[in-house]
Design an enzyme around this catalytic site. Sequence first.
Site, PDB file in Angstrom:
ATOM      1  CG  ASP A 227     -10.423   1.503  12.035  1.00 48.00           C
ATOM      2  OD1 ASP A 227     -10.817   2.253  12.954  1.00 48.00           O
ATOM      3  OD2 ASP A 227      -9.564   1.849  11.218  1.00 48.00           O
TER       4      ASP A 227
ATOM      5  CG  ASP B 197     -11.154  -1.312   4.654  1.00 53.65           C
ATOM      6  OD1 ASP B 197     -10.396  -0.361   4.920  1.00 53.65           O
ATOM      7  OD2 ASP B 197     -11.014  -2.440   5.163  1.00 53.65           O
TER       8      ASP B 197
END
Length: 376
Positions: free
Chosen positions: A92, A271
């Site tokens: 991320d 996720d």
Amino acid sequence: MTFRLEKIDQETSARAGTICTDHGEITTPVFMPVGTLGSVKGVLLRDLTEDVGAQIILGNTYHLYLRPGTEILGQAGGLHKFNGWSRPILTDSGGFQVFSLAERRKITEEGCTFSSHIDGSRHTFTPENVVDIERSIGADIIMALDECTPGNSDYDYARQSLDRTLRWLDRCIRRFRETEPKYNYQQSLFPIVQGCTYKDLRLRAAEQVSEKMADGNAIGGLAVGEPVEVMYEMIELVCDVLPKNKPRYLMGVGTPANILEAISLGVDMFDCVMPTRNGRNAMLFTREGVMNMRNQRWATDFSPIDPGGTATVDTTYSKAYLHHLFKAQELLALEIASIHNLAFYLSLTREARSHILQGDFREWKERMLPRVSARL
């Protein structure tokens, strides 16, 4: 990275596809275990591959930047070499972690300055240096820096935040194009669609992100306090705009029911920390519902943890034994629960893919939703 779209369900927008990276293929829909510090908490790589069936895992840019740091990761040859994971990795941008440091950060046009949660030291993330950090970590898929606005943000703040995120995106793309991968394999940059819960902002973000022609696109800023019905509305809105020939990644969502609904709306990648975090707190997800393993009802239930489960632990250990481990605060309980929950999430997305390909996804989803949401 390439994406091959194999089938779209006729009654929903659910999709089955294959993502190809230099570290291997990923069949979608897919759930990606979260490895914040380069490891999925309490789970060995052997179990991630053999029992859980993970195709790709996540690393967190904010945490890996603070420790072990990009210098050590660079010396190791990137996160793949450092942690021994040979399959694809996604990182991320650190935007969500910075967002969560409300009392420790300041957001400006340049980027975001924040205080480390470890030692209070001051750091700054900019669109440019986040790309550099993610180059050093070496993930196959990296995210552009964004600001994750709270679900209850007012319109003016959400608009200003989105405008800034889109300007940051241009800077991320520019930096990505003027730099090269460090470890002799290709990386892909995904933009992130923000816009809070406002339809016009989400539409504008999706349209502008689509114009960037990235290898894939992410949807962020959901499951941060807004009602679940609003979350689904935003997902549907964005998926109707994002390119059909590129994978769509819904960040940080969520429960098994959330995932099934989002698959039906056209999302490919997921996720969430729930499987491991909830597992460490004695909550197990199964096809028959959710179990709290500390409840006394399991103390004399000697049946397998999950007779229909795919992990070795599901049939090796009984509910009574796992209940005992949690009550005794035995560390093995955390490992068993984490492996089970991850295997359940992965098997759920694999099963969804199978039903998309068979053409009966909607019927299967409607059967599964009440079951996975029940409390046992």
